[in-house]
Design a protein around this motif. Sequence first.
Motif, PDB file in Angstrom:
ATOM      1  N   GLN A   1      -0.184   6.304  -4.863  1.00 26.57           N
ATOM      2  CA  GLN A   1      -0.955   5.064  -4.856  1.00 26.57           C
ATOM      3  C   GLN A   1      -0.156   3.933  -4.202  1.00 26.57           C
ATOM      4  OE1 GLN A   1      -3.504   3.990  -8.322  1.00 26.57           O
ATOM      5  NE2 GLN A   1      -2.480   5.732  -9.293  1.00 26.57           N
ATOM      6  N   GLY A   2       1.109   3.817  -4.574  1.00 20.08           N
ATOM      7  CA  GLY A   2       1.944   2.774  -3.989  1.00 20.08           C
ATOM      8  C   GLY A   2       2.111   2.962  -2.491  1.00 20.08           C
ATOM      9  N   GLY A   3       2.369   4.213  -2.071  1.00 24.40           N
ATOM     10  CA  GLY A   3       2.529   4.472  -0.642  1.00 24.40           C
ATOM     11  C   GLY A   3       1.256   4.210   0.137  1.00 24.40           C
ATOM     12  N   LEU A   4       0.113   4.608  -0.419  1.00 26.92           N
ATOM     13  CA  LEU A   4      -1.162   4.387   0.258  1.00 26.92           C
ATOM     14  C   LEU A   4      -1.500   2.900   0.358  1.00 26.92           C
ATOM     15  CD1 LEU A   4      -3.280   7.294  -1.268  1.00 26.92           C
ATOM     16  CD2 LEU A   4      -2.575   7.048   1.128  1.00 26.92           C
ATOM     17  N   LEU A   5      -1.232   2.154  -0.715  1.00 33.07           N
ATOM     18  CA  LEU A   5      -1.458   0.706  -0.665  1.00 33.07           C
ATOM     19  C   LEU A   5      -0.601   0.064   0.421  1.00 33.07           C
ATOM     20  CD1 LEU A   5      -1.597  -0.132  -4.486  1.00 33.07           C
ATOM     21  CD2 LEU A   5      -3.486  -0.310  -2.862  1.00 33.07           C
ATOM     22  N   GLY A   6       0.664   0.469   0.466  1.00 37.47           N
ATOM     23  CA  GLY A   6       1.555  -0.076   1.496  1.00 37.47           C
ATOM     24  C   GLY A   6       1.110   0.296   2.897  1.00 37.47           C
ATOM     25  N   LEU A   7       0.676   1.553   3.076  1.00 38.90           N
ATOM     26  CA  LEU A   7       0.257   2.005   4.403  1.00 38.90           C
ATOM     27  C   LEU A   7      -1.012   1.293   4.859  1.00 38.90           C
ATOM     28  CD1 LEU A   7       0.590   3.929   6.795  1.00 38.90           C
ATOM     29  CD2 LEU A   7      -0.704   5.637   5.505  1.00 38.90           C
ATOM     30  N   LEU A   8      -2.023   1.222   3.972  1.00 35.51           N
ATOM     31  CA  LEU A   8      -3.272   0.563   4.345  1.00 35.51           C
ATOM     32  C   LEU A   8      -3.049  -0.921   4.638  1.00 35.51           C
ATOM     33  CD1 LEU A   8      -5.692   2.179   1.712  1.00 35.51           C
ATOM     34  CD2 LEU A   8      -5.604   2.646   4.177  1.00 35.51           C
ATOM     35  N   GLY A   9      -2.251  -1.561   3.790  1.00 36.46           N
ATOM     36  CA  GLY A   9      -1.975  -2.981   4.010  1.00 36.46           C
ATOM     37  C   GLY A   9      -1.194  -3.225   5.284  1.00 36.46           C
ATOM     38  N   SER A  10      -0.249  -2.337   5.576  1.00 32.43           N
ATOM     39  CA  SER A  10       0.556  -2.517   6.789  1.00 32.43           C
ATOM     40  C   SER A  10      -0.277  -2.293   8.042  1.00 32.43           C
ATOM     41  CB  SER A  10       1.757  -1.570   6.773  1.00 32.43           C
ATOM     42  OG  SER A  10       1.345  -0.214   6.746  1.00 32.43           O
ATOM     43  N   LEU A  11      -1.220  -1.354   7.993  1.00 30.74           N
ATOM     44  CA  LEU A  11      -2.096  -1.142   9.153  1.00 30.74           C
ATOM     45  C   LEU A  11      -2.940  -2.392   9.418  1.00 30.74           C
ATOM     46  CD1 LEU A  11      -3.291   2.534   8.510  1.00 30.74           C
ATOM     47  CD2 LEU A  11      -1.866   1.737  10.405  1.00 30.74           C
ATOM     48  N   GLY A  12      -3.520  -2.947   8.350  1.00 28.66           N
ATOM     49  CA  GLY A  12      -4.286  -4.178   8.521  1.00 28.66           C
ATOM     50  C   GLY A  12      -3.416  -5.336   8.968  1.00 28.66           C
ATOM     51  N   GLY A  13      -2.215  -5.435   8.392  1.00 26.78           N
ATOM     52  CA  GLY A  13      -1.306  -6.528   8.750  1.00 26.78           C
ATOM     53  C   GLY A  13      -0.820  -6.435  10.185  1.00 26.78           C
TER      54      GLY A  13
ATOM     55  N   VAL B   1       5.897  -0.395  14.376  1.00 23.88           N
ATOM     56  CA  VAL B   1       6.281   0.838  13.676  1.00 23.88           C
ATOM     57  C   VAL B   1       7.214   0.514  12.517  1.00 23.88           C
ATOM     58  CG1 VAL B   1       7.510   3.028  13.908  1.00 23.88           C
ATOM     59  CG2 VAL B   1       5.964   2.282  15.728  1.00 23.88           C
ATOM     60  N   ALA B   2       8.181  -0.380  12.757  1.00 22.13           N
ATOM     61  CA  ALA B   2       9.118  -0.775  11.701  1.00 22.13           C
ATOM     62  C   ALA B   2       8.391  -1.455  10.546  1.00 22.13           C
ATOM     63  CB  ALA B   2      10.185  -1.712  12.272  1.00 22.13           C
ATOM     64  N   SER B   3       7.390  -2.278  10.873  1.00 22.94           N
ATOM     65  CA  SER B   3       6.619  -2.953   9.821  1.00 22.94           C
ATOM     66  C   SER B   3       5.824  -1.947   8.995  1.00 22.94           C
ATOM     67  CB  SER B   3       5.679  -3.983  10.451  1.00 22.94           C
ATOM     68  OG  SER B   3       6.402  -4.967  11.148  1.00 22.94           O
ATOM     69  N   LEU B   4       5.224  -0.945   9.657  1.00 25.75           N
ATOM     70  CA  LEU B   4       4.490   0.101   8.938  1.00 25.75           C
ATOM     71  C   LEU B   4       5.414   0.863   7.983  1.00 25.75           C
ATOM     72  CD1 LEU B   4       2.303   1.587  11.828  1.00 25.75           C
ATOM     73  CD2 LEU B   4       1.476   0.289   9.867  1.00 25.75           C
ATOM     74  N   LEU B   5       6.570   1.253   8.482  1.00 22.25           N
ATOM     75  CA  LEU B   5       7.512   1.998   7.643  1.00 22.25           C
ATOM     76  C   LEU B   5       8.016   1.136   6.493  1.00 22.25           C
ATOM     77  CD1 LEU B   5       9.587   3.889  10.366  1.00 22.25           C
ATOM     78  CD2 LEU B   5       7.919   4.855   8.788  1.00 22.25           C
ATOM     79  N   LEU B   6       8.328  -0.139   6.796  1.00 23.58           N
ATOM     80  CA  LEU B   6       8.852  -1.039   5.767  1.00 23.58           C
ATOM     81  C   LEU B   6       7.848  -1.231   4.639  1.00 23.58           C
ATOM     82  CD1 LEU B   6      11.003  -3.065   4.790  1.00 23.58           C
ATOM     83  CD2 LEU B   6       9.844  -4.819   6.139  1.00 23.58           C
ATOM     84  N   ALA B   7       6.584  -1.491   4.998  1.00 19.12           N
ATOM     85  CA  ALA B   7       5.561  -1.721   3.965  1.00 19.12           C
ATOM     86  C   ALA B   7       5.294  -0.455   3.156  1.00 19.12           C
ATOM     87  CB  ALA B   7       4.281  -2.222   4.620  1.00 19.12           C
ATOM     88  N   THR B   8       5.253   0.703   3.828  1.00 16.90           N
ATOM     89  CA  THR B   8       4.997   1.959   3.112  1.00 16.90           C
ATOM     90  C   THR B   8       6.134   2.288   2.149  1.00 16.90           C
ATOM     91  OG1 THR B   8       3.779   2.768   5.048  1.00 16.90           O
ATOM     92  CG2 THR B   8       4.447   4.393   3.412  1.00 16.90           C
TER      93      THR B   8
END
Length: 408
Positions: A330-342, A376-383
Amino acid sequence: MKSRWLPFEWIVALRFLREGRMQTLFIVAGIAIGVAVIVFMSALLNGLQSNFVRRVLTAQSQIQLLPPKEVARRLGAGSALEDAVVQAPLQRLKSIDQWQSVAAQVRAMPDVEVVAPTASGSALAIRGEASRAVSVNGIDPALYFLIVALPEKIVRGSTRLTPGDILIGTDLASDLGVGVGDKLRVSSASGGDQTLMVTGLFDLGSKPANQRTTFVALRTAQSLLGLVGGVSSLEVKVKDIYAADVIAQRITAATGVEADSWIATNAQFFTAVQAQKTSNTTIRFFVGLSVAFGIASVLVVSVVQKSREIGILRAMGISRGQVLRVFLLQGGLLGLLGSLGGAGMGLVALLLWQRYALNPDGTPLFPLAIEPGLFVASLLLATLTGLAAAFAPALRAAQLDPVVAIRG
Protein backbone atom coordinates in the motif's frame (compact mmCIF):
# COMPACT_ATOMS: atom_id res chain seq x y z
CA MET A 1 -10.83 -11.56 -13.88
CA LYS A 2 -7.23 -10.40 -13.98
CA SER A 3 -7.21 -10.10 -10.16
CA ARG A 4 -7.30 -13.90 -9.91
CA TRP A 5 -3.80 -14.01 -11.24
CA LEU A 6 -2.47 -11.42 -8.79
CA PRO A 7 -0.61 -12.58 -5.66
CA PHE A 8 -2.75 -12.63 -2.52
CA GLU A 9 -0.97 -9.64 -0.97
CA TRP A 10 -1.66 -7.50 -4.05
CA ILE A 11 -5.39 -8.38 -4.03
CA VAL A 12 -5.77 -7.40 -0.37
CA ALA A 13 -3.65 -4.24 -0.68
CA LEU A 14 -5.65 -3.00 -3.71
CA ARG A 15 -8.94 -3.81 -1.96
CA PHE A 16 -7.92 -1.83 1.15
CA LEU A 17 -6.95 1.14 -1.04
CA ARG A 18 -10.26 0.99 -2.93
CA GLU A 19 -12.31 0.81 0.26
CA GLY A 20 -10.65 3.97 1.58
CA ARG A 21 -11.03 5.89 -1.65
CA MET A 22 -11.12 9.35 -0.12
CA GLN A 23 -8.07 8.71 2.05
CA THR A 24 -6.24 7.22 -0.92
CA LEU A 25 -7.19 10.15 -3.14
CA PHE A 26 -6.06 12.78 -0.64
CA ILE A 27 -2.72 11.13 0.13
CA VAL A 28 -1.99 10.55 -3.58
CA ALA A 29 -2.80 14.21 -4.24
CA GLY A 30 -0.51 15.27 -1.38
CA ILE A 31 2.32 13.10 -2.68
CA ALA A 32 1.77 14.43 -6.21
CA ILE A 33 2.03 18.03 -5.02
CA GLY A 34 5.19 17.23 -3.05
CA VAL A 35 6.84 15.48 -5.99
CA ALA A 36 5.79 18.31 -8.33
CA VAL A 37 7.46 20.82 -5.99
CA ILE A 38 10.64 18.72 -5.90
CA VAL A 39 10.74 18.36 -9.71
CA PHE A 40 9.95 22.00 -10.42
CA MET A 41 12.28 23.50 -7.79
CA SER A 42 15.14 21.14 -8.68
CA ALA A 43 14.93 21.94 -12.40
CA LEU A 44 14.50 25.65 -11.71
CA LEU A 45 17.44 25.92 -9.31
CA ASN A 46 19.66 23.74 -11.51
CA GLY A 47 18.84 25.93 -14.51
CA LEU A 48 19.49 29.09 -12.51
CA GLN A 49 22.81 27.75 -11.26
CA SER A 50 23.89 26.62 -14.73
CA ASN A 51 22.96 30.03 -16.12
CA PHE A 52 25.03 31.85 -13.48
CA VAL A 53 28.04 29.59 -14.04
CA ARG A 54 27.72 29.94 -17.83
CA ARG A 55 27.66 33.73 -17.55
CA VAL A 56 30.79 33.73 -15.40
CA LEU A 57 32.72 31.28 -17.57
CA THR A 58 31.81 32.89 -20.90
CA ALA A 59 34.08 35.80 -19.94
CA GLN A 60 36.99 33.89 -18.38
CA SER A 61 38.81 30.60 -18.40
CA GLN A 62 38.33 27.92 -15.79
CA ILE A 63 42.00 27.90 -14.80
CA GLN A 64 44.62 30.57 -15.51
CA LEU A 65 48.37 29.97 -15.30
CA LEU A 66 50.38 33.10 -14.43
CA PRO A 67 54.08 33.95 -14.11
CA PRO A 68 55.39 34.27 -10.53
CA LYS A 69 55.09 37.67 -8.87
CA GLU A 70 58.19 39.67 -8.06
CA VAL A 71 58.97 39.82 -4.34
CA ALA A 72 61.24 42.27 -2.54
CA ARG A 73 63.77 40.64 -0.20
CA ARG A 74 66.03 42.00 2.54
CA LEU A 75 69.75 41.91 1.86
CA GLY A 76 72.00 41.21 4.82
CA ALA A 77 71.05 41.21 8.49
CA GLY A 78 70.96 43.55 11.42
CA SER A 79 68.48 45.34 13.61
CA ALA A 80 68.20 48.32 11.26
CA LEU A 81 67.42 46.07 8.31
CA GLU A 82 65.01 43.97 10.32
CA ASP A 83 63.04 47.07 11.34
CA ALA A 84 62.93 48.40 7.78
CA VAL A 85 59.63 48.44 5.92
CA VAL A 86 59.87 46.35 2.75
CA GLN A 87 57.50 47.52 0.01
CA ALA A 88 56.23 45.22 -2.69
CA PRO A 89 57.85 46.07 -6.04
CA LEU A 90 55.86 47.09 -9.09
CA GLN A 91 54.87 44.03 -11.10
CA ARG A 92 56.41 44.12 -14.56
CA LEU A 93 54.70 42.41 -17.47
CA LYS A 94 56.66 39.26 -18.14
CA SER A 95 56.28 35.93 -19.83
CA ILE A 96 55.80 32.46 -18.36
CA ASP A 97 59.19 30.77 -18.54
CA GLN A 98 59.27 28.04 -21.23
CA TRP A 99 55.53 28.38 -21.70
CA GLN A 100 55.43 26.01 -24.70
CA SER A 101 56.64 23.06 -22.63
CA VAL A 102 54.37 24.03 -19.73
CA ALA A 103 51.38 24.18 -22.11
CA ALA A 104 52.24 20.77 -23.54
CA GLN A 105 52.59 19.30 -20.03
CA VAL A 106 49.23 20.70 -18.91
CA ARG A 107 47.51 19.67 -22.15
CA ALA A 108 48.63 16.07 -21.54
CA MET A 109 46.76 15.90 -18.23
CA PRO A 110 43.61 13.72 -18.45
CA ASP A 111 41.32 16.33 -16.84
CA VAL A 112 42.32 19.12 -19.25
CA GLU A 113 40.57 19.78 -22.57
CA VAL A 114 42.12 22.97 -23.99
CA VAL A 115 45.15 25.16 -23.23
CA ALA A 116 45.32 28.58 -24.91
CA PRO A 117 48.23 31.05 -24.66
CA THR A 118 47.40 34.74 -24.17
CA ALA A 119 49.43 37.94 -23.98
CA SER A 120 47.62 40.63 -21.99
CA GLY A 121 48.54 44.12 -20.85
CA SER A 122 47.48 47.74 -20.67
CA ALA A 123 47.56 50.13 -23.60
CA LEU A 124 46.03 53.32 -24.93
CA ALA A 125 43.44 53.26 -27.73
CA ILE A 126 43.55 56.51 -29.73
CA ARG A 127 41.12 57.83 -32.33
CA GLY A 128 41.86 61.41 -33.38
CA GLU A 129 41.95 63.49 -30.20
CA ALA A 130 40.03 60.92 -28.15
CA SER A 131 41.84 58.24 -26.19
CA ARG A 132 40.92 55.51 -23.69
CA ALA A 133 42.94 53.19 -21.47
CA VAL A 134 42.26 49.62 -22.56
CA SER A 135 43.30 46.07 -21.80
CA VAL A 136 44.85 44.37 -24.81
CA ASN A 137 44.36 40.60 -24.94
CA GLY A 138 46.38 38.76 -27.55
CA ILE A 139 44.81 35.39 -28.33
CA ASP A 140 44.95 32.43 -30.66
CA PRO A 141 41.29 32.41 -31.83
CA ALA A 142 41.28 28.71 -32.74
CA LEU A 143 42.08 27.78 -29.11
CA TYR A 144 40.74 30.72 -27.12
CA PHE A 145 37.23 30.52 -28.56
CA LEU A 146 37.01 26.91 -27.32
CA ILE A 147 37.35 28.30 -23.78
CA VAL A 148 35.60 31.67 -23.91
CA ALA A 149 32.53 31.87 -26.15
CA LEU A 150 33.42 35.27 -27.59
CA PRO A 151 31.73 34.63 -30.98
CA GLU A 152 28.38 34.52 -29.14
CA LYS A 153 29.04 38.05 -27.85
CA ILE A 154 29.69 39.63 -31.26
CA VAL A 155 26.92 42.12 -32.08
CA ARG A 156 28.41 43.60 -35.27
CA GLY A 157 31.14 42.47 -37.63
CA SER A 158 32.97 39.18 -37.21
CA THR A 159 35.62 37.49 -35.07
CA ARG A 160 38.32 37.78 -37.73
CA LEU A 161 41.69 38.39 -36.10
CA THR A 162 44.59 38.74 -38.52
CA PRO A 163 47.72 40.58 -37.29
CA GLY A 164 46.16 43.91 -38.36
CA ASP A 165 42.70 43.42 -36.73
CA ILE A 166 41.15 44.27 -33.37
CA LEU A 167 37.88 43.40 -31.61
CA ILE A 168 36.51 46.00 -29.20
CA GLY A 169 33.52 46.41 -26.88
CA THR A 170 30.41 48.33 -27.87
CA ASP A 171 30.92 50.99 -25.18
CA LEU A 172 34.54 51.61 -26.22
CA ALA A 173 33.38 51.94 -29.83
CA SER A 174 30.79 54.50 -28.72
CA ASP A 175 33.33 56.45 -26.64
CA LEU A 176 35.83 56.67 -29.51
CA GLY A 177 33.26 57.02 -32.27
CA VAL A 178 34.43 54.04 -34.29
CA GLY A 179 32.65 51.18 -36.00
CA VAL A 180 33.41 48.05 -37.97
CA GLY A 181 35.95 48.83 -40.69
CA ASP A 182 37.42 51.92 -38.96
CA LYS A 183 41.07 52.28 -37.94
CA LEU A 184 42.20 52.51 -34.33
CA ARG A 185 45.67 53.35 -33.07
CA VAL A 186 46.90 51.33 -30.08
CA SER A 187 49.94 52.40 -28.09
CA SER A 188 51.51 50.66 -25.08
CA ALA A 189 53.88 51.81 -22.32
CA SER A 190 56.62 49.55 -23.68
CA GLY A 191 56.79 51.65 -26.86
CA GLY A 192 54.71 49.44 -29.11
CA ASP A 193 52.43 51.32 -31.47
CA GLN A 194 50.17 49.91 -34.18
CA THR A 195 47.19 51.01 -36.24
CA LEU A 196 44.57 48.26 -36.37
CA MET A 197 41.25 47.77 -38.13
CA VAL A 198 38.10 47.16 -36.08
CA THR A 199 36.61 43.93 -37.42
CA GLY A 200 34.01 43.25 -34.72
CA LEU A 201 32.14 44.75 -31.78
CA PHE A 202 31.20 42.59 -28.80
CA ASP A 203 28.96 42.95 -25.75
CA LEU A 204 30.17 41.15 -22.60
CA GLY A 205 27.12 42.23 -20.61
CA SER A 206 29.12 44.67 -18.48
CA LYS A 207 29.74 48.32 -19.32
CA PRO A 208 33.20 48.52 -17.64
CA ALA A 209 34.28 45.36 -19.51
CA ASN A 210 32.95 46.74 -22.81
CA GLN A 211 34.84 49.99 -22.24
CA ARG A 212 38.23 48.41 -21.47
CA THR A 213 38.50 45.01 -23.12
CA THR A 214 40.00 44.50 -26.59
CA PHE A 215 41.18 41.39 -28.43
CA VAL A 216 43.97 41.19 -31.01
CA ALA A 217 45.99 38.38 -32.56
CA LEU A 218 48.61 36.82 -30.27
CA ARG A 219 51.57 38.03 -32.34
CA THR A 220 50.14 41.56 -32.46
CA ALA A 221 49.88 41.71 -28.66
CA GLN A 222 53.38 40.27 -28.22
CA SER A 223 54.76 43.04 -30.41
CA LEU A 224 52.72 45.79 -28.73
CA LEU A 225 53.52 44.72 -25.17
CA GLY A 226 57.17 43.84 -25.69
CA LEU A 227 56.61 40.13 -25.10
CA VAL A 228 58.18 38.85 -28.29
CA GLY A 229 57.65 35.09 -28.32
CA GLY A 230 56.25 35.15 -24.78
CA VAL A 231 52.82 34.93 -23.14
CA SER A 232 51.52 36.48 -19.95
CA SER A 233 49.13 33.62 -19.12
CA LEU A 234 47.86 30.22 -20.19
CA GLU A 235 44.10 29.79 -20.19
CA VAL A 236 42.87 26.27 -19.39
CA LYS A 237 39.51 24.55 -19.93
CA VAL A 238 38.81 21.40 -17.87
CA LYS A 239 36.26 18.62 -18.17
CA ASP A 240 34.69 19.16 -14.74
CA ILE A 241 34.34 22.85 -13.91
CA TYR A 242 33.65 22.12 -10.23
CA ALA A 243 36.96 20.24 -9.93
CA ALA A 244 38.89 23.26 -11.25
CA ASP A 245 40.36 24.09 -7.82
CA VAL A 246 41.80 20.58 -7.35
CA ILE A 247 43.11 20.46 -10.92
CA ALA A 248 44.75 23.89 -10.47
CA GLN A 249 46.62 22.54 -7.45
CA ARG A 250 47.79 19.53 -9.48
CA ILE A 251 49.00 21.81 -12.26
CA THR A 252 50.98 23.94 -9.79
CA ALA A 253 52.50 20.83 -8.21
CA ALA A 254 53.46 19.38 -11.61
CA THR A 255 54.76 22.54 -13.34
CA GLY A 256 55.67 24.95 -10.56
CA VAL A 257 53.61 27.66 -12.27
CA GLU A 258 50.96 29.54 -10.29
CA ALA A 259 47.48 28.36 -11.29
CA ASP A 260 44.28 30.17 -10.27
CA SER A 261 40.91 28.48 -10.73
CA TRP A 262 37.65 30.30 -11.42
CA ILE A 263 36.46 29.04 -8.05
CA ALA A 264 39.29 30.86 -6.25
CA THR A 265 38.90 34.06 -8.26
CA ASN A 266 35.09 34.06 -7.78
CA ALA A 267 34.99 32.86 -4.18
CA GLN A 268 31.84 34.78 -3.19
CA PHE A 269 29.97 33.61 -6.29
CA PHE A 270 30.97 29.98 -5.70
CA THR A 271 29.85 30.25 -2.07
CA ALA A 272 26.47 31.48 -3.32
CA VAL A 273 26.26 28.50 -5.73
CA GLN A 274 27.02 26.08 -2.89
CA ALA A 275 24.40 27.77 -0.70
CA GLN A 276 21.88 27.36 -3.51
CA LYS A 277 22.68 23.63 -3.73
CA THR A 278 22.23 23.28 0.03
CA SER A 279 18.88 25.07 -0.06
CA ASN A 280 17.70 22.80 -2.89
CA THR A 281 18.66 19.70 -0.91
CA THR A 282 16.95 21.08 2.20
CA ILE A 283 13.72 21.76 0.30
CA ARG A 284 13.69 18.24 -1.13
CA PHE A 285 14.38 16.71 2.29
CA PHE A 286 11.52 18.46 4.07
CA VAL A 287 9.07 17.87 1.22
CA GLY A 288 10.01 14.17 1.28
CA LEU A 289 9.62 14.14 5.05
CA SER A 290 6.11 15.61 4.82
CA VAL A 291 5.20 13.00 2.19
CA ALA A 292 6.49 10.20 4.45
CA PHE A 293 4.46 11.42 7.43
CA GLY A 294 1.36 11.71 5.25
CA ILE A 295 1.66 8.12 4.04
CA ALA A 296 2.44 6.82 7.53
CA SER A 297 -0.53 8.60 9.09
CA VAL A 298 -2.95 7.23 6.48
CA LEU A 299 -1.67 3.68 6.92
CA VAL A 300 -1.81 3.91 10.72
CA VAL A 301 -5.49 4.87 10.41
CA SER A 302 -5.97 2.03 7.93
CA VAL A 303 -4.49 -0.49 10.37
CA VAL A 304 -6.92 0.67 13.06
CA GLN A 305 -9.87 0.57 10.66
CA LYS A 306 -8.94 -2.83 9.24
CA SER A 307 -8.03 -4.52 12.52
CA ARG A 308 -11.02 -6.89 12.38
CA GLU A 309 -10.29 -7.86 8.74
CA ILE A 310 -6.63 -8.41 9.60
CA GLY A 311 -7.62 -10.61 12.54
CA ILE A 312 -9.93 -12.68 10.33
CA LEU A 313 -7.21 -13.09 7.70
CA ARG A 314 -4.72 -14.15 10.36
CA ALA A 315 -7.24 -16.66 11.73
CA MET A 316 -7.67 -18.04 8.20
CA GLY A 317 -3.99 -18.84 8.12
CA ILE A 318 -2.13 -16.00 6.39
CA SER A 319 1.27 -15.33 7.88
CA ARG A 320 2.64 -12.24 9.59
CA GLY A 321 4.94 -11.76 6.60
CA GLN A 322 1.97 -11.61 4.25
CA VAL A 323 0.25 -8.98 6.40
CA LEU A 324 3.49 -7.02 6.49
CA ARG A 325 3.73 -7.15 2.70
CA VAL A 326 0.10 -6.00 2.29
CA PHE A 327 0.78 -2.69 4.02
CA LEU A 328 4.22 -2.25 2.47
CA LEU A 329 2.55 -2.66 -0.93
CA GLN A 330 0.00 0.00 0.00
CA GLY A 331 2.78 2.42 0.90
CA GLY A 332 4.72 1.66 -2.27
CA LEU A 333 1.64 2.00 -4.47
CA LEU A 334 0.67 5.31 -2.86
CA GLY A 335 4.18 6.62 -3.44
CA LEU A 336 4.26 5.38 -7.03
CA LEU A 337 0.84 6.77 -7.99
CA GLY A 338 1.57 10.09 -6.33
CA SER A 339 4.98 10.37 -7.94
CA LEU A 340 3.55 9.67 -11.40
CA GLY A 341 1.00 12.44 -10.94
CA GLY A 342 3.60 14.76 -9.43
CA ALA A 343 6.07 14.17 -12.27
CA GLY A 344 3.34 15.12 -14.75
CA MET A 345 2.42 18.22 -12.75
CA GLY A 346 6.08 19.23 -12.48
CA LEU A 347 6.58 18.80 -16.22
CA VAL A 348 3.54 20.97 -16.98
CA ALA A 349 4.79 23.63 -14.55
CA LEU A 350 8.22 23.67 -16.22
CA LEU A 351 6.71 23.96 -19.69
CA LEU A 352 4.49 26.85 -18.51
CA TRP A 353 7.52 28.54 -16.96
CA GLN A 354 9.44 28.31 -20.22
CA ARG A 355 6.41 29.61 -22.09
CA TYR A 356 5.49 32.59 -19.93
CA ALA A 357 8.58 33.55 -17.86
CA LEU A 358 10.31 35.68 -20.51
CA ASN A 359 12.72 38.59 -20.79
CA PRO A 360 11.44 41.89 -22.27
CA ASP A 361 12.80 40.80 -25.67
CA GLY A 362 10.75 37.58 -25.60
CA THR A 363 13.61 35.18 -24.84
CA PRO A 364 13.43 32.79 -21.84
CA LEU A 365 14.76 34.15 -18.54
CA PHE A 366 17.26 31.29 -18.58
CA PRO A 367 17.30 27.87 -20.23
CA LEU A 368 15.77 24.99 -18.28
CA ALA A 369 17.10 21.51 -18.97
CA ILE A 370 14.23 19.03 -18.55
CA GLU A 371 16.30 15.95 -17.72
CA PRO A 372 14.65 12.49 -17.71
CA GLY A 373 16.95 11.50 -14.85
CA LEU A 374 15.26 14.03 -12.57
CA PHE A 375 11.85 12.46 -13.15
CA VAL A 376 13.16 8.91 -12.69
CA ALA A 377 14.88 9.94 -9.45
CA SER A 378 11.67 11.56 -8.21
CA LEU A 379 9.67 8.39 -8.98
CA LEU A 380 12.16 6.21 -7.13
CA LEU A 381 12.41 8.64 -4.21
CA ALA A 382 8.63 8.84 -3.70
CA THR A 383 8.15 5.06 -4.05
CA LEU A 384 10.96 4.28 -1.60
CA THR A 385 9.63 6.95 0.77
CA GLY A 386 6.22 5.24 0.61
CA LEU A 387 7.77 1.88 1.45
CA ALA A 388 9.80 3.34 4.32
CA ALA A 389 6.81 5.25 5.71
CA ALA A 390 4.66 2.09 5.54
CA PHE A 391 7.10 -0.04 7.50
CA ALA A 392 6.00 0.96 11.04
CA PRO A 393 2.23 0.61 10.35
CA ALA A 394 2.87 -2.66 8.49
CA LEU A 395 4.87 -4.03 11.42
CA ARG A 396 2.07 -3.06 13.79
CA ALA A 397 -0.51 -4.80 11.59
CA ALA A 398 1.63 -7.94 11.37
CA GLN A 399 1.93 -8.11 15.17
CA LEU A 400 -1.83 -7.91 15.83
CA ASP A 401 -3.16 -10.85 17.82
CA PRO A 402 -5.96 -12.48 15.72
CA VAL A 403 -8.25 -13.10 18.73
CA VAL A 404 -7.89 -9.56 20.09
CA ALA A 405 -8.31 -8.04 16.60
CA ILE A 406 -11.55 -10.02 15.92
CA ARG A 407 -13.05 -9.08 19.31
CA GLY A 408 -12.27 -5.42 18.42
